[in-house]
Design an enzyme around this catalytic site. Structure first.
Site, PDB file in Angstrom:
ATOM      1  N   CYS A   1      31.638 -10.034  51.278  1.00 21.03           N
ATOM      2  CA  CYS A   1      31.867 -10.969  50.169  1.00 21.03           C
ATOM      3  C   CYS A   1      30.769 -10.788  49.145  1.00 21.03           C
ATOM      4  O   CYS A   1      29.833 -11.595  49.065  1.00 21.03           O
ATOM      5  CB  CYS A   1      31.870 -12.390  50.694  1.00 21.03           C
ATOM      6  SG  CYS A   1      33.030 -12.590  52.015  1.00 21.03           S
ATOM      7  N   GLU A   2      30.849  -9.714  48.404  1.00 22.17           N
ATOM      8  CA  GLU A   2      29.804  -9.366  47.449  1.00 22.17           C
ATOM      9  C   GLU A   2      30.386  -8.287  46.535  1.00 22.17           C
ATOM     10  O   GLU A   2      30.849  -7.257  47.034  1.00 22.17           O
ATOM     11  CB  GLU A   2      28.606  -8.817  48.260  1.00 22.17           C
ATOM     12  CG  GLU A   2      27.486  -8.315  47.463  1.00 22.17           C
ATOM     13  CD  GLU A   2      26.287  -9.252  47.483  1.00 22.17           C
ATOM     14  OE1 GLU A   2      26.223 -10.146  48.347  1.00 22.17           O
ATOM     15  OE2 GLU A   2      25.442  -9.087  46.604  1.00 22.17           O
TER      16      GLU A   2
ATOM     17  N   GLY B   1       8.623  13.511  53.698  1.00 26.65           N
ATOM     18  CA  GLY B   1       9.082  14.884  53.473  1.00 26.65           C
ATOM     19  C   GLY B   1       9.826  15.077  52.162  1.00 26.65           C
ATOM     20  O   GLY B   1       9.805  14.216  51.277  1.00 26.65           O
TER      21      GLY B   1
ATOM     22  N   TYR C   1      18.366   6.209  56.663  1.00 23.52           N
ATOM     23  CA  TYR C   1      18.327   4.887  56.023  1.00 23.52           C
ATOM     24  C   TYR C   1      19.711   4.246  55.900  1.00 23.52           C
ATOM     25  O   TYR C   1      20.002   3.570  54.919  1.00 23.52           O
ATOM     26  CB  TYR C   1      17.640   4.979  54.650  1.00 23.52           C
ATOM     27  CG  TYR C   1      16.248   5.579  54.733  1.00 23.52           C
ATOM     28  CD1 TYR C   1      15.217   4.889  55.360  1.00 23.52           C
ATOM     29  CD2 TYR C   1      15.967   6.839  54.205  1.00 23.52           C
ATOM     30  CE1 TYR C   1      13.941   5.439  55.459  1.00 23.52           C
ATOM     31  CE2 TYR C   1      14.693   7.394  54.302  1.00 23.52           C
ATOM     32  CZ  TYR C   1      13.697   6.688  54.932  1.00 23.52           C
ATOM     33  OH  TYR C   1      12.436   7.243  55.034  1.00 23.52           O
TER      34      TYR C   1
ATOM     35  N   ARG D   1      13.867  11.398  56.022  1.00 21.05           N
ATOM     36  CA  ARG D   1      15.158  11.692  55.403  1.00 21.05           C
ATOM     37  C   ARG D   1      15.605  13.142  55.649  1.00 21.05           C
ATOM     38  O   ARG D   1      16.730  13.393  56.046  1.00 21.05           O
ATOM     39  CB  ARG D   1      15.034  11.452  53.901  1.00 21.05           C
ATOM     40  CG  ARG D   1      16.340  11.467  53.145  1.00 21.05           C
ATOM     41  CD  ARG D   1      16.090  11.461  51.636  1.00 21.05           C
ATOM     42  NE  ARG D   1      15.182  10.437  51.206  1.00 21.05           N
ATOM     43  CZ  ARG D   1      15.536   9.193  50.855  1.00 21.05           C
ATOM     44  NH1 ARG D   1      16.797   8.854  50.865  1.00 21.05           N
ATOM     45  NH2 ARG D   1      14.628   8.317  50.474  1.00 21.05           N
TER      46      ARG D   1
ATOM     47  N   PRO E   1       8.157  13.696  57.625  1.00 25.71           N
ATOM     48  CA  PRO E   1       9.495  13.642  57.041  1.00 25.71           C
ATOM     49  C   PRO E   1      10.436  12.759  57.851  1.00 25.71           C
ATOM     50  O   PRO E   1      10.393  12.759  59.083  1.00 25.71           O
ATOM     51  CB  PRO E   1       9.953  15.098  57.109  1.00 25.71           C
ATOM     52  CG  PRO E   1       9.187  15.678  58.252  1.00 25.71           C
ATOM     53  CD  PRO E   1       7.871  14.979  58.285  1.00 25.71           C
TER      54      PRO E   1
ATOM     55  N   TYR F   1      20.016   0.982  45.572  1.00 26.14           N
ATOM     56  CA  TYR F   1      19.401   2.038  44.741  1.00 26.14           C
ATOM     57  C   TYR F   1      20.391   2.783  43.856  1.00 26.14           C
ATOM     58  O   TYR F   1      20.027   3.764  43.226  1.00 26.14           O
ATOM     59  CB  TYR F   1      18.718   3.097  45.619  1.00 26.14           C
ATOM     60  CG  TYR F   1      17.955   2.597  46.803  1.00 26.14           C
ATOM     61  CD1 TYR F   1      16.813   1.833  46.633  1.00 26.14           C
ATOM     62  CD2 TYR F   1      18.349   2.933  48.102  1.00 26.14           C
ATOM     63  CE1 TYR F   1      16.091   1.401  47.735  1.00 26.14           C
ATOM     64  CE2 TYR F   1      17.633   2.499  49.202  1.00 26.14           C
ATOM     65  CZ  TYR F   1      16.510   1.730  49.007  1.00 26.14           C
ATOM     66  OH  TYR F   1      15.793   1.296  50.087  1.00 26.14           O
TER      67      TYR F   1
HETATM   68  N1  LLP Z   1       5.801   8.135  55.498  1.00 25.34           N
HETATM   69  C1  LLP Z   1       5.677   6.958  54.885  1.00 25.34           C
HETATM   70  C2  LLP Z   1       4.378   6.289  54.876  1.00 25.34           C
HETATM   71  C3  LLP Z   1       6.786   6.364  54.266  1.00 25.34           C
HETATM   72  O1  LLP Z   1       6.650   5.201  53.656  1.00 25.34           O
HETATM   73  C4  LLP Z   1       8.031   7.037  54.299  1.00 25.34           C
HETATM   74  C5  LLP Z   1       9.211   6.448  53.678  1.00 25.34           C
HETATM   75  C6  LLP Z   1       8.122   8.256  54.970  1.00 25.34           C
HETATM   76  C7  LLP Z   1       6.984   8.780  55.555  1.00 25.34           C
HETATM   77  C8  LLP Z   1       9.396   9.015  55.079  1.00 25.34           C
HETATM   78  O2  LLP Z   1       9.807   9.510  53.854  1.00 25.34           O
HETATM   79  P1  LLP Z   1      11.077  10.486  53.760  1.00 25.34           P
HETATM   80  O3  LLP Z   1      10.724  11.811  54.378  1.00 25.34           O
HETATM   81  O4  LLP Z   1      12.168   9.834  54.518  1.00 25.34           O
HETATM   82  O5  LLP Z   1      11.356  10.608  52.316  1.00 25.34           O
HETATM   83  N2  LLP Z   1      15.091   3.114  52.170  1.00 25.34           N
HETATM   84  C9  LLP Z   1      14.860   4.126  51.158  1.00 25.34           C
HETATM   85  C10 LLP Z   1      13.732   5.036  51.530  1.00 25.34           C
HETATM   86  C11 LLP Z   1      12.452   4.309  51.781  1.00 25.34           C
HETATM   87  C12 LLP Z   1      11.373   5.256  52.183  1.00 25.34           C
HETATM   88  C13 LLP Z   1      10.243   4.493  52.721  1.00 25.34           C
HETATM   89  N3  LLP Z   1       9.170   5.296  53.186  1.00 25.34           N
HETATM   90  C14 LLP Z   1      16.151   4.917  50.960  1.00 25.34           C
HETATM   91  O6  LLP Z   1      17.154   4.590  51.582  1.00 25.34           O
HETATM   92  O7  LLP Z   1      16.189   5.832  50.156  1.00 25.34           O
END
Ligand code: LLP
Length: 431
Positions: free
Chosen positions: A361-362, A248, A390, A293, A291, A334
């Site tokens: 410890c980092e 999303g 996340y 996030r 979506p 990130y």
């Molecule tokens: N679909 C697929 C195939 C994905 O790989 C992802 C996220 C989503 C949907 C969901 O995307 P969103 O709507 O959440 O943007 N750990 C990272 C984010 C990694 C996203 C991985 N894939 C962070 O904390 O920003």
């Protein structure tokens, strides 16, 4: 405040989702993940309504549960009528234990193991999103053994760089995910999928990246995908009824971030795709998106208790809290930005600049550098906003630190959704 569910109460405390965060910290202890149930539901409804109104009633968005996975969220998704995206046996099992109807689940991941495939089929997962030819063969073999025909989408890379940060750029030709259209490999994979008797190719998927703000990224991706759909329909005579455009829209972590009106962005996308389908003379597929996030990020806040406040005259200050990269690794990974508040005195003058750091410890165990707050003292409560996505799902036990509890709140009630890990939990796998 960065989000409308963050307010200041009559007692001067910071409120989140209608609850006093200082009281929550006292009641449930810290670090504490707080999730605003009404905001989760509102965000889900926005996507559901946008897709139904603009793409039609069959177009049901999926919640990408990798953003935040726990039993109660699958119950909420089910109550709201949202499909789910799952990426592992662990997510499938959590959804199963929450009585989520798994025919409405879409199984992603770029390398499903034989065990994952068998587990997902055994639980009746509706669609697999296959990522490679080897995976197609593995799905075919296990479906044949089980005597079923498995519906799948093929994950393709449209060759788009969404100009977000590198770690989450996934739609490019050289990505580890999906099969490239540009190289002709996607075409061969379609041909192969159609030859397999226990696989039903039901459409295509792509995911250009996370934290996407620019609408044109989806518009361009949709054109490339629709061209490919039309070409395959003409050559192979298959219906290819679904087109899943991936994750999303981006969310606001800090004031300078953009703001996406999701309902109208989906409206624009639908208008564009309908016009493009008319131009290339192919029927519009059932369009979906997954979506994560933007469903949960602004529905989350993390509460911490301040430990030491270290001042190094002429250099800098550190505010240490009782959590850190174990409950939120996103700055370390990130350099992610966050809005931070003093929960006891959010309206006091924010004239103390420090790095908000954790207890691991980092050196990179930083939640957010260079933040301005009313000067904190030991025992004060600090709130980090927009942590619903996340954070819990990427939490770790580094330094043998137990993961925090998660409480789900509405203005009327608070309910523990995930209990705090205990020291015994940490030892539960040790023999
Ligand atoms: N679909 C697929 C195939 C994905 O790989 C992802 C996220 C989503 C949907 C969901 O995307 P969103 O709507 O959440 O943007 N750990 C990272 C984010 C990694 C996203 C991985 N894939 C962070 O904390 O920003």
């Amino acid at each position: 405040m960065i989000s409308s569910n963050i307010t200041i109460g009559k007692n001067g405390h910071l409120y989140f989702g209608g609850q006093d965060t200082v009281h929550l910290a006292q009641q449930y202890s810290t670090p504490l993940y707080v999730m605003d149930e009404e905001r989760i539901r509102e965000n889900m409804r926005t996507y559901i309504r946008a897709f139904a109104d603009h793409f039609g009633p069959e177009a049901i968005p999926c919640y990408a549960s990798k953003a935040n996975c726990f039993k109660r969220i699958y119950e909420i998704a089910h109550e709201e009528g949202m499909d789910i995206d799952v990426v592992s046996s662990g997510e499938i099992y959590t959804a199963y234990k929450a009585n989520y109807p798994l025919a409405h689940a879409w199984f992603h991941s770029n390398n499903k193991t034989e065990e994952d495939i068998r587990f997902a089929m055994y639980h009746g997962v509706g669609h697999f999103v296959a990522d490679s030819v080897e995976e197609l063969d593995a799905i075919e073999a296990i479906a044949a053994q089980m005597g079923i025909v498995q519906k799948i989408l093929l994950r393709l890379t449209p060759g788009i760089d969404p100009h977000t940060y590198e770690a989450v750029n996934t739609g490019r030709v050289d990505s580890k995910f999906g099969i490239a259209i540009e190289t002709g490999q996607a075409w061969q994979a379609v041909r192969h999928a159609l030859s397999l008797p226990h696989i039903f190719l039901d459409g295509f998927h792509c995911h250009v990246g996370s934290m996407v703000f620019g609408e044109d990224v989806y518009l361009r991706a949709s054109e490339i995908m629709l061209d490919f759909v039309a070409k395959c329909r003409a050559a192979f005579g298959c219906a290819l009824q679904f087109l899943d455009l991936g994750g999303g829209y981006g969310v606001r972590y800090v004031e300078s971030d953009g703001r996406v009106d999701i309902y109208s962005a989906v409206g624009e996308l639908a208008k564009h795709m309908k016009a493009y389908c008319a131009k290339i003379d192919t029927p519009l597929p059932i369009v979906t998106m997954e979506p994560g996030r933007s469903i949960v990020a602004d529905a989350g806040m993390t509460l911490y208790t301040v430990g030491s406040v270290k001042k190094i005259p002429g250099y800098k200050n550190y505010t240490s809290i009782d959590g850190g990269m174990t409950d939120n690794p996103r700055y370390a990974l990130y350099r992610s930005r966050y809005s931070v508040y003093h929960a006891n005195r959010p309206s006091a003058q924010a004239d103390f600049v420090s790095d908000l750091v954790g207890r691991c410890c980092e050196s990179d165990d930083i939640i957010q550098p260079h933040i301005s707050l009313p000067e904190p003292k030991r025992g004060d409560i600090i709130a980090v906003a927009t942590t619903g996505a996340y954070n819990y799902s990427m939490a770790s036990n580094y330094n043998r630190i137990p993961r925090p509890a998660m409480v789900l709140v509405t203005p009327e009630r608070c309910c523990l959704a995930v209990r705090r890990e205990t020291l015994e939990d940490l030892l539960s796998n040790d023999l």
